[in-house]
Design an enzyme around this catalytic site. Structure first.
Site, PDB file in Angstrom:
ATOM      1  N   GLU A  54       1.912   1.721  -3.564  1.00  0.00           N
ATOM      2  CA  GLU A  54       0.733   2.245  -3.807  1.00  0.00           C
ATOM      3  C   GLU A  54       0.701   3.722  -3.872  1.00  0.00           C
ATOM      4  OE1 GLU A  54      -2.757  -0.197  -2.886  1.00  0.00           O
ATOM      5  OE2 GLU A  54      -4.287   0.903  -4.576  1.00  0.00           O
ATOM      6  N   GLU A  98     -15.863 -11.169   4.128  1.00  0.00           N
ATOM      7  CA  GLU A  98     -14.614 -11.170   3.248  1.00  0.00           C
ATOM      8  C   GLU A  98     -14.143 -12.023   3.135  1.00  0.00           C
ATOM      9  OE1 GLU A  98     -11.297  -9.724   4.571  1.00  0.00           O
ATOM     10  OE2 GLU A  98     -10.685  -8.526   2.957  1.00  0.00           O
ATOM     11  N   SER A 145      -7.325   2.092  -1.909  1.00  0.00           N
ATOM     12  CA  SER A 145      -6.542   1.069  -2.538  1.00  0.00           C
ATOM     13  C   SER A 145      -6.583  -0.382  -2.942  1.00  0.00           C
ATOM     14  CB  SER A 145      -5.992   1.025  -1.077  1.00  0.00           C
ATOM     15  OG  SER A 145      -4.827  -0.507  -1.580  1.00  0.00           O
ATOM     16  N   CYS A 156      -8.646  -1.996   4.522  1.00  0.00           N
ATOM     17  CA  CYS A 156      -7.828  -3.192   4.932  1.00  0.00           C
ATOM     18  C   CYS A 156      -9.361  -3.730   5.691  1.00  0.00           C
ATOM     19  CB  CYS A 156      -6.786  -3.031   5.948  1.00  0.00           C
ATOM     20  SG  CYS A 156      -6.516  -1.380   6.323  1.00  0.00           S
ATOM     21  N   LYS A 181     -14.896  -9.487   8.304  1.00  0.00           N
ATOM     22  CA  LYS A 181     -13.738 -10.530   7.701  1.00  0.00           C
ATOM     23  C   LYS A 181     -14.409 -11.979   6.894  1.00  0.00           C
ATOM     24  CE  LYS A 181     -10.121  -8.044   8.338  1.00  0.00           C
ATOM     25  NZ  LYS A 181      -9.397  -7.694   8.828  1.00  0.00           N
ATOM     26  N   GLU A 223       0.781  -1.409  -0.117  1.00  0.00           N
ATOM     27  CA  GLU A 223       0.330   0.266  -0.044  1.00  0.00           C
ATOM     28  C   GLU A 223       1.301   1.431  -0.314  1.00  0.00           C
ATOM     29  OE1 GLU A 223      -3.402  -0.855   2.426  1.00  0.00           O
ATOM     30  OE2 GLU A 223      -3.622   1.328   3.561  1.00  0.00           O
ATOM     31  N   GLU A 273     -14.255 -12.931  -5.298  1.00  0.00           N
ATOM     32  CA  GLU A 273     -12.667 -11.929  -5.714  1.00  0.00           C
ATOM     33  C   GLU A 273     -11.179 -12.921  -5.157  1.00  0.00           C
ATOM     34  OE1 GLU A 273     -15.154  -9.199  -4.131  1.00  0.00           O
ATOM     35  OE2 GLU A 273     -16.521 -10.250  -5.655  1.00  0.00           O
ATOM     36  N   CYS A 279      -9.708  -2.240  14.859  1.00  0.00           N
ATOM     37  CA  CYS A 279     -10.627  -3.346  14.941  1.00  0.00           C
ATOM     38  C   CYS A 279     -10.164  -3.486  16.498  1.00  0.00           C
ATOM     39  CB  CYS A 279      -9.461  -4.533  14.410  1.00  0.00           C
ATOM     40  SG  CYS A 279      -8.754  -3.840  12.478  1.00  0.00           S
TER      41      CYS A 279
END
Ligand SMILES: Cc1cc2nc3c(=O)[nH]c(=O)nc-3n(C[C@H](O)[C@H](O)[C@H](O)COP(=O)(O)O)c2cc1C
Ligand code: SF4
Ligand code: SF4
Ligand code: SF4
Ligand code: SF4
Ligand code: FES
Lengths: 393, 596
Positions: B286, B372, B330, B310, B369, B283, B377, B526
């Site tokens: 990036e 996710e 990102s 994230c 999560k 990142e 993907e 988190c």
């Protein structure tokens, strides 16, 4: 039958073609004079809680905020009542004048009429009256605008804090009190909420003076009030009567000769059995041995053919539907009462279970968040205690 | 501040004006039971279990919603209060499918606690459950909603509106039919739910719970043919101890957690912190690439600011509510998914294990999560990159089931190969942590010097402010980065989606503009995630944050790019940040979602 005992009044529906001058006159008076007039009249809110109107205006006038509101509560959701509708149809300018007086006193520039959704057909007529009224305000250089807010049809939205929630685009659920609307009301600004009839009475008081109004009625319950009379009566309709009458006189005048009970104040009110007709008078709770008028003035008469079980069961169905559902005692309490009396009636629960339910209504009365849940006990206790056999057999 | 004098149960006390009766009683160590009340949320006053008697008033008052007033006399345990409270608890139970022994929240349920305190053994009231048609929604990969356990306290509704600005949950109907529902009563899976689980950790009962995968993981562990790897997210190590009453050392239990995981039978105990460091490499690069394109090449297509990616709850929030901002995100996968993709490629290769036989499990402070890991993907390794996601709570359940005396475990270390990490990784668990970690690395990459903060503690980006801002001017950059000389990088940080919403609004209106923005879906980041131990509160989150920074401070390495295993993975496998292989395995794309 007929009007042997009761004095029928005609203050509210009397046309007043001269109201423009009254508006002008009110706007030229001093605020404290208007407040004093209202306080001296002894007028109490006609929408339910019976709060002294003059005091409500005074408290709100003392708030320093620059923005305040006056809301006319025209939600009129109590089954069988339509007195506010009649007032708005026949003499809307009286209500608007009352709103203007309040607006002047508290310093509001905007007012709202919270109109029951089912009364949408009144919008045209009301809008016309409002336009005309705006002209009068303009002529008198009074910066005040009234808007109509169409309700969504839930009974609970008549409760003033739920009403404001609903106006703010939220779900119509009553708020915690305190804070009261006079401190934090619509959009968190000090707000007066008054019933349609209260505002119409304000017109009379400001026109005739406090004394004439105060002379009517009895201690703590002054003036006249509109009653929606229904049930076992040959002459159902809306009547303006002096406060303080005994239920006996009322039953004599309106009953069919076989009246066994009168429900005063609709589903949220009390059932008065024949044996208590004489000792019970109708007005606001006070020194007088009487009962309060918790709601909009519904008076329902029952003759001996009526099953009080069915009457109660209907009321409870109404409450379990119309509770907003947010608080435990009301939401679940109502369901327990509905199921409870059913099971007693069917013999699935012993008669003594009624005592459990009576205790439950005691709890509901002291713990429910708003007037709806708190007042379920009124009809439940007065019906069950007076007509226990009808509940069981 | 104005002081208010009142008496509670005959004891005089004076409190600040504005304090509620409930809080005043707490100061006197008098606990009044509550259900709808939650410190994180606005006052509802709807359950009514907190009612108390105010001497001189006919009706009881809800202590959570009643401000202390001068001269008040309050009784919290009078006969009337006790009887009323008992009635209310009984009423709640009469609407409630109270099969505690079969309930996921058995043992950690506020309603159960109250029922047990008040000994509702012989309820007076009729069981209403058979008359109800309670819905059960388990279609979401993250959350189960069981209306038969709901007490309608609306904590979830307030959470989703006030903390997350989504209102995926709302109140439907009125009276006896009143319930917590969604737009058009669709399953949670189909509405604007970020799957963050904040409603779950704010729900007092078993009505909202995580979808648990405990049995699946036990099965995998028992399967001799499977090599089960487990990764642990940064925030888990500062929350897990709460489940075992551990307070010492700020509640930090990293070493014990590793030991417990080994005893549970995982074949390799690895660390998400490793891929957190990797995320910083990807990142950070990036960000610098986007800056270069914007500042040097004047590329109009390049999107700044760069938003962190994230937090999968945040991603889903953007997909639903700000699809125009997808390009700012990102492309980096979250550390969990980077780990998953490497576990079945790099790790498999190095360990010479057929990736088909690898089961990858992650322990997360997060319910999003789970969603996710299920995204289509997330199969770039050729397999499902992460097979099962367990929350901190599920891990605690497994440890208890296995009979492990957690508090007595000796500390152990993570396995090698994707087990090594730095202090920069562990702070991913706190709001501002990704920013701090990225700055530590990016600044050094660009200037060749350590970022000029004492002990590398970039304090301006730390703490619980809803929106934080920081800027950093680059001077004396290395030749490769000289275009950044004199450039002031503006950064911002938001945690909780309501704050995210407000920050996005400020950017949309042009009121604020940044180069790099960190977003976390949950309050505090988190560490306050929807998969963390219940209860949650500002104090608990504060304690966890303290623990996170203590972990960072104790690490020998504090900068992601110094992690030797990171250096290895680039040298042996990935090449360099943003390489083709990185792109394939570590980066992803997003899609707009409907907004119900
Ligand atoms: C359940 C419930 C329904 C109510 N409905 C009405 C209504 O339809 N109209 C009304 O004026 N007041 C209604 N009220 C009373 C209002 O809350 C408020 O007390 C009243 O509008 C104040 O005006 P007043 O002081 O002029 O009576 C209701 C109260 C409750 C608890
Ligand atoms: S008493 Fe009934 S109507 Fe009033 S707030 Fe409670 S549930 Fe709603
Ligand atoms: S939600 Fe709580 S009270 Fe209800 S069944 Fe589960 S553990 Fe028992
Ligand atoms: S789902 Fe949980 S938080 Fe939401 S209303 Fe029901 S019990 Fe309360
Ligand atoms: S998981 Fe998060 S977004 Fe979804 S309903 Fe719960 S609080 Fe709202
Ligand atoms: S905790 Fe006070 S009413 Fe629910």
């Amino acid at each position: 039958m007929g009007t042997k005992h009761l004095r029928r009044m005609d203050l509210i529906f009397t046309r007043d073609d001269d109201y423009k001058n009254l508006v002008k006159d009110i706007l030229s008076r001093k605020n404290e004079d208007i407040i004093n007039e209202m306080m001296e009249s002894g007028l109490k809110g006609r929408g339910g809680a019976g709060f002294p109107t003059g005091l409500k205006w005074k408290l709100t006038s003392e708030k320093p905020e620059a923005t305040k509101y006056i809301i006319c509560n025209a939600d009129e959701g109590e089954p069988g009542t339509f007195k506010d509708r009649e007032i708005l149809t026949q003499v809307p300018y009286k209500v608007l004048t009352g709103m203007a007086a309040c607006a002047k006193v508290i310093g509001a520039k905007e007012g709202f009429i919270y109109l029951r959704g089912e009364y949408h057909f009144l919008v045209d007529l009301l809008s016309k009256a409002i336009d005309e009224f705006h002209q009068i305000c303009k002529v008198n250089s009074f910066d005040f605008n009234v808007y109509i807010f169409l309700g969504s049809g839930a009974y609970i939205c008549g409760e003033e804090s739920a009403l404001m929630e609903s106006m703010e685009g939220k779900r119509g659920e009553p708020r915690n009190k305190p804070p009261f609307p006079t401190d934090l009301g619509y959009l968190n600004k000090p707000t007066v909420v008054n019933n349609v009839e209260t505002l119409a009475h304000a017109f009379t008081i400001l026109k005739l003076g406090a004394k004439d109004f105060h002379d009517l009625g009895v201690q703590d319950s002054h003036g006249s009030k509109l009653f929606s009379v229904s049930g076992d009566t040959p002459i159902p309709g809306i009547y303006e009567l002096e406060l303080g009458m005994s239920v006996q006189d009322f039953a004599d005048d309106f009953g069919d000769g076989d009246c066994k009970a009168v429900q005063v104040g609709g589903a949220s009110g009390f059932l008065v059995p024949r044996k208590r007709f004489k000792e019970t008078s109708i007005g606001y709770q006070g020194k007088l041995k009487g009962i309060s008028l918790p709601t909009g003035g519904s008076m329902m008469l029952f003759n001996s053919s009526r099953s009080m079980y069915n009457v109660l069961s209907n009321y409870l169905d109404f409450f379990q539907e119309e509770s907003c559902g947010q608080c435990t005692p009301c939401r679940v309490g109502c369901q327990q009462l509905v199921k409870g009396i059913e099971q007693v009636k069917r013999g699935e629960k012993p008669a003594a279970y009624l005592d459990v339910l009576l205790k439950l209504t005691d709890t509901m009365k002291v713990t429910a968040k708003c007037g709806l849940g708190q007042s379920v006990a009124n009809s439940f206790q007065s019906i069950v205690e007076n007509f226990k056999e009808e509940m069981i057999y | 501040m104005k002081q208010i004098n009142l008496k509670i149960n005959g004891i005089a006390i004076n409190v600040d004006e504005g304090m509620t009766v409930l809080e005043a009683a707490k100061k006197l160590n008098i606990r009044i039971p509550t259900l709808c009340y939650h410190k994180d949320l606005c006052t509802a006053g709807n359950c009514r279990v907190c009612v108390v008697e105010q001497v001189g008033r006919d009706r009881l008052v809800a202590s959570c919603a009643t401000p202390a007033q001068e001269g008040m006399e309050i009784l919290t345990n009078s006969l009337q209060v006790r009887n009323s409270r008992k009635h209310i608890i009984e009423l709640l139970l009469s609407e409630h499918n109270a099969d505690c022994t079969k309930c996921y929240k058995n043992g950690n349920c506020e309603l159960q606690n109250l029922a047990s305190e008040y000994k509702i053994t012989n309820p007076d009231f009729i069981d209403l459950v058979p008359y109800k048609n309670y819905a059960y929604d388990d279609l979401s990969p993250s959350i189960i909603k069981d209306d038969s356990k709901c007490i309608r306290c609306q904590r979830c509704v307030r959470t989703c509106a006030e903390i997350q600005h989504l209102s995926a949950l709302c109140v439907a109907h009125k009276g006896h039919e009143m319930k917590i529902s969604t737009f058009a009563e669709k399953p949670l899976q189909e509405v604007v739910c970020a799957t963050c689980g904040q409603c779950v950790i704010h729900c007092p009962t078993g009505a909202l719970t995580e979808k648990n995968y405990i049995e699946e993981v036990w099965d995998a562990i028992a399967d001799k043919d499977k090599h089960v790897v487990v990764q642990t997210a940064p925030a888990v190590r500062v929350g897990l101890g709460e489940e075992f009453g551990i307070e010492k050392n700020d509640g930090r239990v990293t070493g014990q957690m590793v030991a417990a995981l080994r005893r549970l039978g995982f074949d390799a105990v690895l660390d998400t912190d490793f891929t957190a460091d990797l995320t910083i490499m990807e990142e950070g690069t990036e960000l610098l690439t986007r800056l270069k394109k914007a500042l040097v090449e004047n590329d109009k297509d390049v999107q700044l600011p760069l938003f962190t990616s994230c937090s999968p709850g945040w991603i889903k929030f953007v997909e639903h509510t700000h699809p125009d901002r997808l390009k700012n995100l990102s492309t980096c996968k979250s550390p969990q998914q980077m780990f998953g993709a490497l576990a079945k490629t790099y790790y498999a290769e190095k360990r010479k294990i057929n990736p088909e036989n690898i089961v990858s499990v992650s322990i997360m402070p997060c319910t999003a999560k789970k969603f996710e890991a299920d995204r289509p993907e997330m199969r770039d390794s050729g397999y499902k990159d992460v097979d099962y996601v367990l929350t901190t709570r599920e891990l605690a359940i497994m440890i208890k089931q296995a009979g492990i005396e957690f508090s007595r475990l000796d500390e152990e270390k993570y396995d090698r190969l994707m087990g090594e990490s730095t202090g920069a990784a562990v702070i991913f668990g706190a709001t501002g942590g990704v920013m701090e970690a990225a700055l530590r690395t990016a600044y050094e990459l660009v200037t060749g010097r350590e970022i000029p903060f004492e002990h590398l503690d970039i304090t301006p980006v730390r703490g619980f402010d809803g929106i934080k801002e920081a800027s950093l001017t680059i001077e004396d950059a290395l030749p490769d980065w000289d275009f950044l000389n004199g450039v002031t990088l503006n950064c911002a940080i938001a945690h909780g989606l309501d704050n995210a919403h407000h920050l996005l609004k400020r950017m949309d209106s042009g009121e604020a503009s940044y180069h790099f923005v960190e977003f976390m879906a949950c309050p505090g980041g988190c560490l306050g995630g929807g998969g963390q131990p219940i209860p949650t509160s500002p104090e608990i989150r504060k304690k966890r944050m303290k623990a996170i920074y203590a972990e960072d401070g104790d690490m020998p390495l504090r900068k992601s790019h110094e992690n030797p295993e990171i250096i290895d993975v680039y040298r042996e496998f990935l090449g360099e940040p943003l390489s083709e292989k990185s792109h394939h395995l570590l980066h992803t794309h997003y899609k707009a979602r409907e907004r119900y």
